[in-house]
Design an enzyme around this catalytic site. Structure first.
Site, mmCIF file in Angstrom:
data_model
loop_
_atom_site.group_PDB
_atom_site.id
_atom_site.type_symbol
_atom_site.label_atom_id
_atom_site.label_comp_id
_atom_site.label_asym_id
_atom_site.label_seq_id
_atom_site.Cartn_x
_atom_site.Cartn_y
_atom_site.Cartn_z
ATOM 1 N N ASP A 15 0.965 -1.110 0.075
ATOM 2 C CA ASP A 15 0.108 0.119 -0.088
ATOM 3 C C ASP A 15 0.786 1.243 0.110
ATOM 4 O O ASP A 15 0.773 2.278 0.675
ATOM 5 C CB ASP A 15 -0.779 -0.117 1.258
ATOM 6 C CG ASP A 15 -1.711 -1.353 1.508
ATOM 7 O OD1 ASP A 15 -1.964 -2.044 0.436
ATOM 8 O OD2 ASP A 15 -1.622 -1.917 2.801
ATOM 9 N N GLU A 188 -11.237 -0.430 -3.874
ATOM 10 C CA GLU A 188 -10.548 0.063 -2.500
ATOM 11 C C GLU A 188 -9.221 0.911 -3.119
ATOM 12 O O GLU A 188 -8.939 1.005 -4.403
ATOM 13 C CB GLU A 188 -10.108 -1.188 -1.634
ATOM 14 C CG GLU A 188 -8.922 -2.106 -2.169
ATOM 15 C CD GLU A 188 -8.654 -3.017 -1.090
ATOM 16 O OE1 GLU A 188 -9.521 -3.147 -0.225
ATOM 17 O OE2 GLU A 188 -7.858 -3.862 -1.645
#
Length: 314
Positions: A15, A188
């Site tokens: 991420d 997401e």
């Protein structure tokens, strides 16, 4: 200034977010233990790989923010530094909520960080991956939230301040396409890019294994971003696994540029193998990678395919 670096740039950092502020690059990402937030800085992309990380915050022992510290993002807004992240509770590990930290000094590496608290949403529920952005003199927040509980959608709202919503959230995409629904029904990891008269939002879809991939939303720069009808979605992934390059499950991206701003850079994580021994969340080998991307004649980004591991030069 170096225009070459090795991929993966930073190992075991999923991420990833790289942002360029005041002539320096700033990096943060999920750490494999999911228990802290660290940042690092360098004057080049290559320099981030060897820069010393500084832990600016550690999870609580119990209650909110005591488990699953995920996907931090560092942002400079109105002269202040903020970190957006998600965390759950030790006794309820899937109770993911979004939180904000604020730095009390000018240097994120040395300043004191305080907790501004949870970003409250009208429908309390599993939420994560908050990213703020400015457009048209207004500040917005985009994030992922489960509603209904079986799927993760992307929402957008205007901000009253960095940790408070000012408007009712609206859904701008649901995982309705087949490639968004492999393993899990997921949209997401939004990342905003403004170019060529459009506001683009890249996002990630499907389970966090080799099926993980990037999709793309866009709206006209003059459109009402809070109107779901303003947003359009690519029917196919825009960045996905490339078996020939041994790059699997690329996603949860961010954007930055070369120091001169002339070349756009895609920052993302991927694994260099397909088969996982354990649950994807327990496999720490989603490594941070960076590569350049270009633009098509119609003004849309062309992300290409993931590059193989090794020296990468512009």
């Amino acid at each position: 200034m170096s225009t070459a670096w090795n991929n993966p740039l930073i190992e075991q950092r999923a991420d990833p977010q790289i942002t360029r502020v005041d002539g320096r690059y700033w990096f943060t990402a999920s750490v494999p233990s999911y228990d802290a937030i660290e940042i690092r800085s360098a004057d080049s992309i290559a320099g981030l790989s060897s820069a010393t990380p500084k832990v600016i915050w550690h999870k609580h022992d119990s209650g909110p923010m005591s488990f699953h510290v995920w996907a931090p993002e560092l942002h400079r807004m109105a002269g202040r530094w903020y970190v957006y992240f998600a965390a759950s509770e030790r006794d309820d590990i899937w109770k993911l909520r979004m939180y904000v930290l604020e730095c009390q000094g000018d240097d994120p590496l040395t300043g004191e960080w305080i907790e501004r608290g949870q970003i409250a949403t009208p429908e309390e529920g599993f939420s994560l991956d908050a990213t703020p952005f400015e457009h048209g003199g207004r500040r917005f927040l985009c994030w992922a939230q489960k509603s209904p509980p079986t799927e993760s959608n992307l929402y957008i709202a205007e901000l009253a301040n960095p940790w408070t919503l000012a408007t009712e959230p609206v859904v701008i995409t649901r995982p309705e396409l087949a490639w968004e629904r492999i393993g899990f029904h997921v949209n997401e990891g939004p990342a905003v890019l403004k170019r060529h008269g459009r506001v683009f939002i890249a996002y990630s879809a499907a389970a966090t294994d080799a099926n993980y991939c990037m999709g793309l939303l866009w709206a006209d720069e003059h459109a009402d971003l809070l109107d779901p009808a303003s947003w359009h979605k690519s029917p196919t992934p825009v960045f996905a696994t490339d078996e020939a390059a041994s790059q699997f499950g690329p996603g949860h991206n961010s954007f930055t540029t070369t120091p001169d701003g002339a070349t756009d850079l895609l920052v993302y994580h991927a694994r260099n193998y397909r088969d996982l021994i354990a649950d994807p969340l327990n496999d720490p080998n989603r490594h941070t990678r960076v590569q350049a991307f270009g633009w098509r004649t119609d003004g849309f980004p062309d992300f290409g395919t993931p590059v193989a591991d090794g020296l990468y030069a512009l």
